[in-house]
Design a protein around this motif. Sequence first.
Motif, PDB file in Angstrom:
ATOM      1  N   LEU A 191      44.716  56.963  55.059  1.00  0.00           N
ATOM      2  CA  LEU A 191      44.146  57.807  56.101  1.00  0.00           C
ATOM      3  C   LEU A 191      45.036  57.709  57.333  1.00  0.00           C
ATOM      4  O   LEU A 191      45.155  56.645  57.941  1.00  0.00           O
ATOM      5  CB  LEU A 191      42.728  57.335  56.429  1.00  0.00           C
TER       6      LEU A 191
ATOM      7  N   ILE B 159      34.784  58.449  52.552  1.00  0.00           N
ATOM      8  CA  ILE B 159      35.663  57.411  52.014  1.00  0.00           C
ATOM      9  C   ILE B 159      34.897  56.526  51.036  1.00  0.00           C
ATOM     10  O   ILE B 159      35.429  56.132  49.996  1.00  0.00           O
ATOM     11  CB  ILE B 159      36.241  56.563  53.168  1.00  0.00           C
ATOM     12  N   THR B 160      33.651  56.253  51.360  1.00  0.00           N
ATOM     13  CA  THR B 160      32.843  55.346  50.531  1.00  0.00           C
ATOM     14  C   THR B 160      31.858  56.153  49.688  1.00  0.00           C
ATOM     15  O   THR B 160      32.219  56.705  48.668  1.00  0.00           O
ATOM     16  CB  THR B 160      32.129  54.315  51.418  1.00  0.00           C
TER      17      THR B 160
ATOM     18  N   ASN C 161      38.878  50.301  48.860  1.00  0.00           N
ATOM     19  CA  ASN C 161      40.065  50.019  49.675  1.00  0.00           C
ATOM     20  C   ASN C 161      40.432  51.283  50.449  1.00  0.00           C
ATOM     21  O   ASN C 161      40.377  52.388  49.902  1.00  0.00           O
ATOM     22  CB  ASN C 161      41.276  49.630  48.821  1.00  0.00           C
ATOM     23  N   VAL C 162      40.841  51.117  51.703  1.00  0.00           N
ATOM     24  CA  VAL C 162      41.404  52.231  52.464  1.00  0.00           C
ATOM     25  C   VAL C 162      42.508  51.679  53.361  1.00  0.00           C
ATOM     26  O   VAL C 162      42.385  50.589  53.923  1.00  0.00           O
ATOM     27  CB  VAL C 162      40.326  52.962  53.302  1.00  0.00           C
ATOM     28  N   TYR C 163      43.594  52.427  53.449  1.00  0.00           N
ATOM     29  CA  TYR C 163      44.729  52.065  54.288  1.00  0.00           C
ATOM     30  C   TYR C 163      44.782  53.062  55.442  1.00  0.00           C
ATOM     31  O   TYR C 163      44.856  54.273  55.228  1.00  0.00           O
ATOM     32  CB  TYR C 163      46.032  52.098  53.487  1.00  0.00           C
ATOM     33  N   VAL C 164      44.717  52.548  56.680  1.00  0.00           N
ATOM     34  CA  VAL C 164      44.657  53.409  57.857  1.00  0.00           C
ATOM     35  C   VAL C 164      45.939  53.237  58.669  1.00  0.00           C
ATOM     36  O   VAL C 164      46.280  52.120  59.078  1.00  0.00           O
ATOM     37  CB  VAL C 164      43.431  53.077  58.729  1.00  0.00           C
TER      38      VAL C 164
ATOM     39  N   THR D  94      39.701  47.155  54.407  1.00  0.00           N
ATOM     40  CA  THR D  94      40.252  48.129  55.347  1.00  0.00           C
ATOM     41  C   THR D  94      41.555  47.583  55.910  1.00  0.00           C
ATOM     42  O   THR D  94      41.547  46.663  56.734  1.00  0.00           O
ATOM     43  CB  THR D  94      39.249  48.417  56.480  1.00  0.00           C
TER      44      THR D  94
ATOM     45  N   LEU E 167      35.355  54.549  47.443  1.00  0.00           N
ATOM     46  CA  LEU E 167      36.484  53.620  47.422  1.00  0.00           C
ATOM     47  C   LEU E 167      36.075  52.220  47.879  1.00  0.00           C
ATOM     48  O   LEU E 167      35.119  52.045  48.647  1.00  0.00           O
ATOM     49  CB  LEU E 167      37.599  54.135  48.336  1.00  0.00           C
TER      50      LEU E 167
ATOM     51  N   TYR F 272      46.324  61.077  50.356  1.00  0.00           N
ATOM     52  CA  TYR F 272      46.847  60.983  51.719  1.00  0.00           C
ATOM     53  C   TYR F 272      46.203  62.080  52.557  1.00  0.00           C
ATOM     54  O   TYR F 272      46.173  63.248  52.164  1.00  0.00           O
ATOM     55  CB  TYR F 272      48.370  61.153  51.732  1.00  0.00           C
TER      56      TYR F 272
ATOM     57  N   ASN G 150      42.739  55.662  45.519  1.00  0.00           N
ATOM     58  CA  ASN G 150      43.149  54.958  46.738  1.00  0.00           C
ATOM     59  C   ASN G 150      43.324  56.008  47.819  1.00  0.00           C
ATOM     60  O   ASN G 150      43.546  57.187  47.525  1.00  0.00           O
ATOM     61  CB  ASN G 150      44.475  54.209  46.546  1.00  0.00           C
ATOM     62  N   LEU G 151      43.267  55.585  49.092  1.00  0.00           N
ATOM     63  CA  LEU G 151      43.417  56.541  50.186  1.00  0.00           C
ATOM     64  C   LEU G 151      44.244  55.940  51.308  1.00  0.00           C
ATOM     65  O   LEU G 151      43.999  54.813  51.744  1.00  0.00           O
ATOM     66  CB  LEU G 151      42.046  56.948  50.737  1.00  0.00           C
TER      67      LEU G 151
END
Length: 464
Positions: free
Chosen positions: A251, A271-272, A316-319, A342, A314, A220, A248-249
């Motif tokens: 952001l 991130i990548t 996957n990223v959750y923004v 994303t 990653l 996080y 996992n992240l």
Amino acid sequence: MKRKIFIPFLAISMLFGSCFEDLDDNIQQASNIDIQNFIYRGLNYYYLYKADTPELANDAFSSQDELDGFLKKYDSPESLFDYLKSPQDRFSNLYSDFRVIEDALSGISLSNGMAFGLVYYPDKSDNIFGYVRYVLPNTDAATQGLKRGDIFTTIDGQQMTRANYSDLLAANSYTIGFATYDGVNFTPTGETALLNKIQYTENPVYKVKTFDINGEKIGYLMYNAFIKDYDEALNDAFAQLKAEGATNLVLDLRYNGGGAVETATDLASMITGQFNGKVFYKQYWNEDRQAENARDGLFDASISSGAPINSLNLSNVYVLTTKRTASASELIINGLNPYINTIQVGDTTTGKFQASFLLYDAPAPVFSRQEANPTHYYAMLPLVFKTANVAGNTDFVDGLFPQINLKEDYFNLGQLGDENEPLLAAALFEIAGKPMPLHTNFKVLKEVSDSNVDSPINEKMIGN
């Protein structure tokens, strides 16, 4: 030509600021027509929406005298600038003192440490309440014990309203009056806090941690502005997440109004990491500048200092987003979307896909600080190019829409970085199936403004 913007403005402003101040008593101050000629030259050369204003056409005036005649119709540099702007331009700005924006670009501002939002009362009156979003360390707000979720309704004993809130909060020192809300009425608690603004340098890397939930290592990061001076701190945050095994992240860009394009490119590469050298974003300039200036922004392997990027590789990223998420933050979402999964959690973003750089009154094409006219402090931050992702997506004037739609509840905000904070909890549920807390009696209210609104780099994307 490649412009490297977002250089260490603080040191330069100190050096050249002293030169300007020494000259103030020895030379004549610039006239309006001098400043207006600069504004016209800069917009004629670089303005993204030049074609929308007939007077900015290269053949609009046959001589300097004819141009001067046009410029003299406007009684101030500001009125001219407003006229020349395109109706579709919500974000270009003119500054009468470029030292203020130079400080802002380095993360320096006057602050009492209270980041807040302002919202109309639920009774649909003109009354306004404020809520604390977060508190900056080593400020009056921190010393006074303010915390996220605190509600205040008065400034120096006056109820905030649509008519007075801006003036009340503009003061360098003021006292806020706290209140509670029971679902119907606001009730003053009788408690107050005196807050004083000081010159403050904010580290935008606000919170970094890793969760271990149902066998998933979830990083996080709350990141509040793309400030190039803090690229190393951002890279260090990813080193920490990598060392803690994050796969996992989440952001958190919910209050991030933008900043440096170069930093956004680096963040996308953190991130990548598996797309080094591929196109992160594309540039589109005005017709005169496109062939010479347009450059693709590429995923890269090092930050501006030359240090290698700490990449998580990653897929996957959750923004986390709100309506205050803008420009470089939106570039992250739009630029990553063709490459990895994303997922946007929260509210629709601002809708800012254009970039700017600071133009001083100096010769084209650089309009540089070093060659700036020493008889005034005016500078511009006009829109100069728009961005698109590798798939061509751009012009999202209505913002980027979340896959998981969730607005912040001003009366049940939760604590940032806590597993039960509503937006973070929604992301953790999607990633690891962590049960979400129930929230009832949610009120959707109209937000008026916030503590970032007067920042000269709010909703700005500073390009190169």
